[in-house]
Design an enzyme around this catalytic site. Structure first.
Site: not given
Ligand code: GLU
Length: 419
Positions: A105, A219-220, A222-224
């Site tokens: 990360k 949260g709104y 990409n994920v939300g």
């Molecule tokens: N940031 C996203 C996660 O936390 C995607 C990570 C990725 O696609 O490598 O899973």
């Protein structure tokens, strides 16, 4: 805010899993530490001519199963501690999903909303130049996370290719489709959260159909937003959503696509006309069936756990629930938390599909991506439920999921002779 840091939480979760799954303590000792953490300073020429120096990180937690994989976060609160925890959670996420990848990360301490497009591009290119010697398609492959998107990945790819003086499409995933990105990647995390929510309802709230169940999403981004859109399509009633500026509530249910249009115009869900304004705190404590935290870490903690009413919590974000709160919800409220590294794995699963397409110079259809993603999510979910049943349902779901994920990494390390 809880007093305990994300890295401390990650260690605590690992120690619990080690006890439950009886994993060799030597493997656990190795897994407590990231293999490598890179810290870089990124000087950026701002639009007014001045130089500002930003701090960036990349944590490479474990690569026993394959190249490090995980997003890059642009957020003012990014710290080395947080990035290490997030990289550890990636190790479990890719392991549980059965991918041949490791956990990594990255992050830069910056508020991207305060930068112009040009400043953001120069920051990204500076970050890439600084970490370029340590990444690559078969070494470590970044992707978006909070505060980054496909455009940032496009600059990332371009700068990396300039540094290495060759084409290297596979150095990042979630690229724009024009540059080798996968169809379906944009909504894959949200789609996966929706699929897991649907499966969890079938498994744990047996008697109920989606139409009878109310959902709140914190949260709104990409994920939300995509989670809301897909759950709405599946028949669930989305009664509340929020973003960093506040939340909205409607007893009769919201139309997620219209809310997204409103947010695109005004930069917030707040002010959407057919709903009442609420705070983020109120959203978490609503009397609803399903709660989906899809923003940041540490939002369900010892401070509010007693007020949480949802019977099912599906973690769209990484690390939203502290171990203490999770245990309390399970023991005292009989509420289940579907852990982040199972629920939000859709993003990295399609990132892996993107890697496969890049390696083989092919492009899969959107239908194929969706079908494979759904199958892979359901397989992981079933594995966790089986393990949980094997453990007599006495532990939180995360412990069952962690047992599977950590065991797979520990086995790979053993075969490689690391312990
Ligand atoms: N940031 C996203 C996660 O936390 C995607 C990570 C990725 O696609 O490598 O899973």
């Amino acid at each position: 805010m809880s007093e305990i840091t994300p890295y401390q939480i990650a260690i605590e979760q690992l120690e619990r899993a080690a006890r439950i799954a009886e994993i060799d303590p030597q493997a656990i000792e190795i897994l407590k530490h990231p293999q490598r953490v890179i810290r870089v300073s990124i000087p950026v020429r701002m639009d007014n001519g001045s130089i500002k120096v930003f701090t960036g990180y990349r944590s490479q937690h474990n690569n026993a199963l394959g190249p490090y994989k995980g997003g890059v976060r642009y957020h003012p609160n990014v710290t080395m501690d947080e990035v290490i925890a997030l990289s550890m959670w990636m190790t479990w996420k890719v392991s549980l999903a059965g991918l041949p990848l490791g956990g990594g990360k990255g992050g830069v301490a910056v508020n991207p909303k305060e930068l112009s497009k040009g400043e953001l591009e120069r920051l990204t290119r500076g970050y890439v130049r600084a970490i370029a010697p340590f990444i690559g398609p078969d070494v470590d492959v970044p992707a978006p996370d909070v505060g980054t998107d496909a455009q940032v990945m496009a600059w990332f790819l371009d700068e990396y290719e300039k540094v290495v003086r060759a084409t290297r499409k596979g150095v990042v995933t979630s690229k724009p489709v024009e540059l080798g990105g996968s169809l379906g990647r944009i909504y894959s995390t949200g789609y996966g959260v929706a699929v897991i929510t649907r499966e969890a309802v079938k498994e744990f709230l047996e008697e109920k159909s989606p139409e009878e169940l109310t959902v709140a999403i914190q949260g709104y981004g990409n994920v939300g937003s995509y989670t809301a859109i897909f759950l709405h399509e599946m028949g669930f009633k989305i009664v509340a959503v929020s973003d960093s500026k506040g939340g909205i509530y409607s007893k009769d249910g919201l139309d997620p696509k219209k809310v997204l249009e409103h947010k695109k115009k005004t930069r917030s869900v707040v002010g959407y006309k057919e709903a009442k304004t609420i705070t983020n705190k109120e959203l978490l404590e609503l009397d609803i069936d399903i709660l989906i935290p899809a923003a940041l870490e540490n939002v369900i903690t010892s401070e509010n756990m007693k007020n949480i009413k949802a019977k099912l919590i599906v973690e769209g974000a990484n690390g939203p629930t502290t171990p203490e709160a999770e245990e309390y919800l399970f023991k005292e409220k009989k509420s289940l938390v579907v852990p982040d590294f199972l629920a939000n794995a859709g993003g990295v699963i399609v990132s892996f599909f993107e890697q496969v397409q890049n390696w083989t110079w092919t492009q899969w259809s959107e239908d194929e991506v969706k079908r494979r993603l759904e199958a892979q999510m359901i397989t992981a979910f079933k594995k966790v439920v089986d393990e949980w049943n094997r453990l007599d349902k006495k532990v939180v779901l995360r412990d069952a999921a962690m047992s599977i994920a950590v065991r797979r990494v520990a086995d790979a390390m053993k075969l490689r002779g690391w312990y």
